[in-house]
Design a protein around this motif. Structure first.
Motif, PDB file in Angstrom:
ATOM      1  N   LYS A   1      -5.401  -7.418   3.933  1.00 55.21           N
ATOM      2  CA  LYS A   1      -4.797  -6.252   3.254  1.00 55.21           C
ATOM      3  C   LYS A   1      -4.899  -5.051   3.925  1.00 55.21           C
ATOM      4  O   LYS A   1      -6.016  -4.772   4.559  1.00 55.21           O
ATOM      5  N   ILE A   2      -3.930  -4.070   3.719  1.00 57.10           N
ATOM      6  CA  ILE A   2      -4.160  -2.662   4.343  1.00 57.10           C
ATOM      7  C   ILE A   2      -4.923  -2.019   3.356  1.00 57.10           C
ATOM      8  O   ILE A   2      -4.528  -1.695   2.181  1.00 57.10           O
ATOM      9  N   ARG A   3      -5.909  -1.451   3.845  1.00 58.09           N
ATOM     10  CA  ARG A   3      -6.659  -0.725   2.993  1.00 58.09           C
ATOM     11  C   ARG A   3      -6.703   0.780   2.747  1.00 58.09           C
ATOM     12  O   ARG A   3      -6.669   1.046   1.838  1.00 58.09           O
ATOM     13  N   LYS A   4      -6.242   1.376   4.007  1.00 56.20           N
ATOM     14  CA  LYS A   4      -5.596   2.727   3.811  1.00 56.20           C
ATOM     15  C   LYS A   4      -4.628   3.285   4.778  1.00 56.20           C
ATOM     16  O   LYS A   4      -4.569   2.865   5.966  1.00 56.20           O
ATOM     17  N   MET A   5      -3.748   4.064   4.297  1.00 48.50           N
ATOM     18  CA  MET A   5      -2.915   4.767   5.327  1.00 48.50           C
ATOM     19  C   MET A   5      -2.924   6.206   5.270  1.00 48.50           C
ATOM     20  O   MET A   5      -3.288   6.572   4.087  1.00 48.50           O
ATOM     21  N   ALA A   6      -2.897   6.744   6.441  1.00 41.34           N
ATOM     22  CA  ALA A   6      -2.827   8.179   6.493  1.00 41.34           C
ATOM     23  C   ALA A   6      -1.559   8.682   7.024  1.00 41.34           C
ATOM     24  O   ALA A   6      -0.995   8.066   7.960  1.00 41.34           O
ATOM     25  N   VAL A   7      -0.937   9.646   6.539  1.00 39.57           N
ATOM     26  CA  VAL A   7       0.422  10.126   7.000  1.00 39.57           C
ATOM     27  C   VAL A   7       0.174  11.806   7.414  1.00 39.57           C
ATOM     28  O   VAL A   7      -0.308  12.421   6.731  1.00 39.57           O
ATOM     29  N   PHE A   8       0.584  12.077   8.597  1.00 42.52           N
ATOM     30  CA  PHE A   8       0.694  13.659   8.858  1.00 42.52           C
ATOM     31  C   PHE A   8       1.897  13.773   9.388  1.00 42.52           C
ATOM     32  O   PHE A   8       2.704  13.287  10.098  1.00 42.52           O
ATOM     33  N   PRO A   9       2.556  14.877   8.651  1.00 41.59           N
ATOM     34  CA  PRO A   9       4.276  15.196   9.221  1.00 41.59           C
ATOM     35  C   PRO A   9       4.219  15.929  10.444  1.00 41.59           C
ATOM     36  O   PRO A   9       3.368  16.593  10.682  1.00 41.59           O
TER      37      PRO A   9
ATOM     38  N   THR B   1       0.843  -0.969  -0.207  1.00 42.71           N
ATOM     39  CA  THR B   1      -0.008   0.140   0.009  1.00 42.71           C
ATOM     40  C   THR B   1       0.624   1.178   0.013  1.00 42.71           C
ATOM     41  O   THR B   1       1.940   1.447   0.995  1.00 42.71           O
ATOM     42  N   VAL B   2       1.029   1.870  -1.037  1.00 45.87           N
ATOM     43  CA  VAL B   2       1.682   2.980  -1.136  1.00 45.87           C
ATOM     44  C   VAL B   2       1.317   4.147  -0.404  1.00 45.87           C
ATOM     45  O   VAL B   2       0.143   4.652  -0.498  1.00 45.87           O
ATOM     46  N   VAL B   3       2.125   4.758   0.339  1.00 47.14           N
ATOM     47  CA  VAL B   3       1.778   5.838   1.326  1.00 47.14           C
ATOM     48  C   VAL B   3       2.368   7.023   0.717  1.00 47.14           C
ATOM     49  O   VAL B   3       1.898   8.226   0.971  1.00 47.14           O
ATOM     50  N   SER B   4       3.555   7.337   0.394  1.00 45.79           N
ATOM     51  CA  SER B   4       4.479   8.053  -0.156  1.00 45.79           C
ATOM     52  C   SER B   4       5.090   7.863  -1.237  1.00 45.79           C
ATOM     53  O   SER B   4       5.801   6.812  -1.487  1.00 45.79           O
TER      54      SER B   4
ATOM     55  N   CYS C   1       1.088 -11.760   3.073  1.00 46.61           N
ATOM     56  CA  CYS C   1       1.702 -10.543   3.786  1.00 46.61           C
ATOM     57  C   CYS C   1       1.438  -9.151   2.981  1.00 46.61           C
ATOM     58  O   CYS C   1       1.936  -9.092   1.870  1.00 46.61           O
ATOM     59  N   PHE C   2       0.934  -8.168   3.545  1.00 49.71           N
ATOM     60  CA  PHE C   2       0.624  -7.073   3.101  1.00 49.71           C
ATOM     61  C   PHE C   2       1.412  -5.990   3.826  1.00 49.71           C
ATOM     62  O   PHE C   2       1.793  -6.090   4.873  1.00 49.71           O
ATOM     63  N   TRP C   3       2.024  -4.917   2.987  1.00 50.09           N
ATOM     64  CA  TRP C   3       2.860  -3.981   3.918  1.00 50.09           C
ATOM     65  C   TRP C   3       2.891  -2.481   3.274  1.00 50.09           C
ATOM     66  O   TRP C   3       2.260  -2.456   2.123  1.00 50.09           O
ATOM     67  N   SER C   4       3.319  -1.519   4.005  1.00 50.27           N
ATOM     68  CA  SER C   4       3.458  -0.355   3.901  1.00 50.27           C
ATOM     69  C   SER C   4       4.890   0.238   4.364  1.00 50.27           C
ATOM     70  O   SER C   4       5.110   0.006   5.428  1.00 50.27           O
ATOM     71  N   TRP C   5       5.481   1.026   3.333  1.00 47.70           N
ATOM     72  CA  TRP C   5       6.713   1.685   4.042  1.00 47.70           C
ATOM     73  C   TRP C   5       6.892   3.180   4.003  1.00 47.70           C
ATOM     74  O   TRP C   5       6.212   3.708   2.715  1.00 47.70           O
ATOM     75  N   LEU C   6       7.260   3.920   5.003  1.00 48.98           N
ATOM     76  CA  LEU C   6       7.227   5.420   4.704  1.00 48.98           C
ATOM     77  C   LEU C   6       8.612   5.949   5.074  1.00 48.98           C
ATOM     78  O   LEU C   6       9.215   5.503   6.208  1.00 48.98           O
ATOM     79  N   PRO C   7       9.183   6.642   4.163  1.00 50.17           N
ATOM     80  CA  PRO C   7      10.575   7.188   4.189  1.00 50.17           C
ATOM     81  C   PRO C   7      10.467   8.272   5.442  1.00 50.17           C
ATOM     82  O   PRO C   7       9.509   9.049   5.221  1.00 50.17           O
ATOM     83  N   VAL C   8      11.385   8.684   6.141  1.00 49.85           N
ATOM     84  CA  VAL C   8      11.382   9.335   7.144  1.00 49.85           C
ATOM     85  C   VAL C   8      12.669  10.517   7.092  1.00 49.85           C
ATOM     86  O   VAL C   8      12.507  11.551   7.352  1.00 49.85           O
ATOM     87  N   LYS C   9      13.819   9.874   7.116  1.00 50.08           N
ATOM     88  CA  LYS C   9      15.173  10.749   7.000  1.00 50.08           C
ATOM     89  C   LYS C   9      16.184   9.873   6.178  1.00 50.08           C
ATOM     90  O   LYS C   9      15.781   8.637   5.893  1.00 50.08           O
ATOM     91  N   ILE C  10      17.280  10.624   5.959  1.00 50.68           N
ATOM     92  CA  ILE C  10      18.503   9.995   5.544  1.00 50.68           C
ATOM     93  C   ILE C  10      19.408   9.671   6.631  1.00 50.68           C
ATOM     94  O   ILE C  10      19.444  10.188   7.760  1.00 50.68           O
TER      95      ILE C  10
END
Length: 127
Positions: free
Chosen positions: A112-120, A58-61, A86-95
């Motif tokens: 299955k991951i249906r929805k992902m929400a991100v708030f910075p 599941t693409v988040v970003s 296996c269902f998965w999602s990855w979110l980059p945070v920093k270098i």
């Protein structure tokens, strides 16, 4: 519901493939439903993961592409090879260490991951 959380510190320190195998075996033994991972690394210069590796994502970003050596993508792929949905999602945070994209990941076993929400929490992105 069984949860597992882990700081993978995945690529740093060497022998990441052995760490990955131990992780996969632990999942097979413990059978968690949800796995939350932090410090999920990928090498900045690695090639982008192909569609076979990214299956179940599941693409988040789209800020940073998932690379072949991403710990979460490799764990999910190995679990699928062993017959685990296996269902998965990855979110980059920093270098990290000037050579890794570092982030967080969620793996869901059997659902299955249906929805992902991100708030910075910060408006600054170094990518």
């Amino acid at each position: 519901m069984k949860l597992l959380t882990l700081n993978t510190h995945s690529l740093h320190g060497g022998d990441w493939e052995q760490k990955l195998e131990w992780f996969v075996q632990g999942i097979l033994e413990e059978k968690p439903d949800i796995i939350a991972l932090q410090e999920v690394n990928q090498t900045i210069t690695a090639q982008e993961a192909d569609d076979t590796l990214k299956e179940g994502q599941t693409v988040v970003s789209e800020l940073v592409q998932v690379k072949q050596d991403n710990f979460a993508v490799q764990a999910a792929y190995r679990l699928r090879q062993l017959g685990v949905d296996c269902f998965w999602s990855w979110l980059p945070v920093k270098i990290g260490y000037d050579r890794y994209d570092e982030g967080t990941a969620i793996l869901s076993i059997g659902r299955k991951i249906r929805k992902m929400a991100v708030f910075p929490i910060s408006q600054k992105w170094d990518y």
